[in-house]
Scaffold this motif. Sequence first.
Motif, short mmCIF file in Angstrom:
data_model
loop_
_atom_site.label_atom_id
_atom_site.label_comp_id
_atom_site.label_asym_id
_atom_site.label_seq_id
_atom_site.Cartn_x
_atom_site.Cartn_y
_atom_site.Cartn_z
N MET A 162 47.56 7.61 -34.46
CA MET A 162 46.47 6.80 -33.96
C MET A 162 46.52 5.28 -34.62
SD MET A 162 43.16 9.03 -34.32
CE MET A 162 42.25 7.68 -33.34
N SER A 163 46.54 4.14 -33.92
CA SER A 163 46.45 2.94 -34.21
C SER A 163 45.23 2.06 -33.67
CB SER A 163 47.84 2.19 -33.70
OG SER A 163 47.67 2.21 -32.53
N SER A 164 44.92 1.06 -34.20
CA SER A 164 43.87 0.10 -33.49
C SER A 164 44.24 -0.37 -32.41
CB SER A 164 43.65 -1.03 -34.52
OG SER A 164 45.00 -1.84 -34.58
N THR A 165 43.18 -0.48 -31.21
CA THR A 165 43.22 -0.84 -30.00
C THR A 165 42.81 -2.18 -29.61
OG1 THR A 165 41.18 0.12 -29.43
CG2 THR A 165 42.93 1.56 -29.50
N SER A 221 34.14 24.88 -42.35
CA SER A 221 33.67 23.56 -41.59
C SER A 221 34.18 22.19 -41.68
CB SER A 221 32.18 23.26 -41.88
OG SER A 221 31.50 24.73 -41.65
N PRO A 222 34.91 21.93 -42.91
CA PRO A 222 35.66 20.84 -42.97
C PRO A 222 36.98 20.68 -41.89
CG PRO A 222 35.12 21.59 -45.25
CD PRO A 222 34.69 22.60 -44.35
N TYR A 223 37.49 21.77 -41.72
CA TYR A 223 38.58 21.75 -40.67
C TYR A 223 38.23 21.42 -39.20
CZ TYR A 223 40.85 25.15 -43.98
OH TYR A 223 41.41 25.64 -45.18
N LEU A 224 36.91 21.51 -38.83
CA LEU A 224 36.54 21.32 -37.58
C LEU A 224 35.94 19.71 -37.61
CD1 LEU A 224 34.47 24.34 -36.91
CD2 LEU A 224 36.79 23.84 -36.55
N CYS A 225 36.04 18.95 -38.75
CA CYS A 225 35.41 17.63 -38.78
C CYS A 225 36.59 16.58 -38.66
CB CYS A 225 34.90 17.25 -40.07
SG CYS A 225 33.31 18.27 -40.53
N ILE A 226 37.78 17.23 -38.29
CA ILE A 226 38.92 16.30 -38.03
C ILE A 226 38.82 15.34 -36.84
CG2 ILE A 226 41.24 16.09 -37.45
CD1 ILE A 226 41.20 16.86 -40.44
N PRO A 227 38.35 15.95 -35.93
CA PRO A 227 37.97 14.83 -34.52
C PRO A 227 37.05 13.76 -34.69
CG PRO A 227 38.28 16.99 -33.86
CD PRO A 227 38.11 17.13 -35.20
N THR A 228 35.93 14.09 -35.50
CA THR A 228 34.89 13.22 -35.93
C THR A 228 35.35 12.40 -36.87
OG1 THR A 228 33.11 14.89 -35.36
CG2 THR A 228 32.67 12.64 -36.69
N ALA A 229 36.14 12.44 -37.73
CA ALA A 229 36.82 11.62 -38.81
C ALA A 229 37.58 10.73 -38.11
CB ALA A 229 37.44 12.32 -39.95
N LEU A 230 38.66 11.06 -37.19
CA LEU A 230 39.40 10.50 -36.48
C LEU A 230 38.73 9.18 -35.57
CD1 LEU A 230 42.28 13.10 -35.70
CD2 LEU A 230 42.30 11.27 -37.35
N LYS A 231 37.75 9.68 -34.78
CA LYS A 231 37.00 8.90 -33.91
C LYS A 231 36.43 7.66 -34.84
CE LYS A 231 33.12 8.89 -30.63
NZ LYS A 231 32.17 9.72 -30.01
N ARG A 282 37.53 6.68 -37.55
CA ARG A 282 38.43 5.57 -38.03
C ARG A 282 38.97 4.66 -36.89
NH1 ARG A 282 40.86 7.05 -42.92
NH2 ARG A 282 43.01 6.43 -42.25
N GLU A 283 38.85 5.36 -35.75
CA GLU A 283 39.24 4.52 -34.74
C GLU A 283 38.13 3.61 -34.37
OE1 GLU A 283 41.87 3.21 -31.54
OE2 GLU A 283 42.12 4.68 -33.33
N SER A 284 36.80 3.73 -34.62
CA SER A 284 35.69 2.91 -34.24
C SER A 284 35.91 1.44 -35.22
CB SER A 284 34.59 3.44 -34.33
OG SER A 284 34.28 4.01 -35.66
N ILE A 285 36.32 1.62 -36.59
CA ILE A 285 36.34 0.73 -37.40
C ILE A 285 37.89 -0.04 -37.36
CG2 ILE A 285 34.73 1.99 -38.95
CD1 ILE A 285 37.02 2.49 -40.97
#
Length: 467
Positions: A1-4, A309-319, A321-324
């Motif tokens: 992923m990279s900044s947009t 549960s931590p394994y399932l937090c990956i999509p939220t964490a990536l979202k 990171r993209e938002s900032i």
Amino acid sequence: MSSTSTLPVRDSKKQNGVETSGLVKSAKELRKDFLFHEKYRNLNHGSFGTYPKTVRDTLRAMQDAVEARPDHFIRYTYPKLLIESRAAIAGVLNAPVDTVVYVPNATTGINTVLRNLTYEKGDKILYFSSIYGACGKTVTYITETTPAEAVQVDFTYPVEDDWLVEEMKRKVEAEKRQGNRVRIAIFDTVVSMPGVRMPFEKLTAACKELGVLSCVDAAHAIGHVELDLQKLDPDFLVSNCHKWLYVPRGCAVFYVPVRNQHLLRSSLPTSHGFIPTPKPGVAYINPFAPSSSSPWVYNFSFIGTIDNSPYLCIPTALKYRESIGGEKAIIAYNSALALSAAKHAAKVLGTEILENSTGTLTKCCMANVRLPLDVDAIVKVTASKGLTNSPAEVQSLVRDWMVERMVEEYDTFIAMMVYGGAWWVRFSGQVYLDMEDFEWAGTVLKELCGRVEKGEFVLEPETKSRL
């Protein structure tokens, strides 16, 4: 992923002298996204990481969901969410989905590799003297319980990348001349203590040339340095997501290309997905629902009852990171901040940062600064207090006293080590920190060093006897 380009980038290109192009908020604004106590300065992100409130919300939602309908969630919902999470992490790593699974931490991944391989007399496990302590002990355990033996590349930073690669090659060739075989080499992407970048790309390529399996301890990698696993193509790699990717502890992505998956027959611990060698008249039952995943992926999908549960937090964490600003912007800011912070502290303390002549050691989000303390002088201080500690004991006493003072009196923590005969501190750059935080840290370190030189770390003998 990279900044947009669609993200609202801050107008200011610098924040207290550190490049911020690509980040959408200042460090002080981003700090509000995290869970820190209002008075605490988290200057040691590299050890345990942390995560923002939005990821916390996902974590708790998953934990609530499993408690609402335990069997339904664990047996049927969790496997589907796990596939989505693995797909998300595979995209960041540029790796096929069927090559990535999750384990609790990098040490578990390294253990899984070393404990699955079979060894013969003459087989060697090569590692570097900078190896993480727990992984070093794993190598020792394997050499105590199998025919394998260890061979170490011994050195003290700073060294040049090319020297390190050539020294590994020399060790492998020397073992060949003696009739031995280096079966596998273990090395870091970024060393833990001291926090420096290793030439892991060149080391991985050298392993291919030498016919040695590469086992990359990438505990400090994802979210920290750019990884392209299709390009790197290691034999095994494990990276903690809870250190730099804003994922709750413990969660690590474990990458094994299809060509090597047959070498790792068991997860750690062995669980329901293990496929035993067939025996006539013996049937093995897996109590969980059938899966469309490959046998290797299925093997790692459920490893005993833990909080996944931590394994399932990956999509939220990536979202988040993209938002900032995205991966590139985050890594660029963190690495620039760590280096600027270290240079500033070295100037305040009148010392130096840990770097080689080609400037490769600091190409990461951590940097190390030597403290202005002389071992011989501090040993004399202890002697003046009536104690006869060895230099090594004094070094440990000072380190332990200083880090405890940081916690108890300054409400912070800076990773500290004894390395190469001197005391060093390791700074971690992170988006919720700026140079003001590290200017404060430099002042604290200078003050603590002055207190050490006065002997504050020494308890008087009569005081010690009363404790």
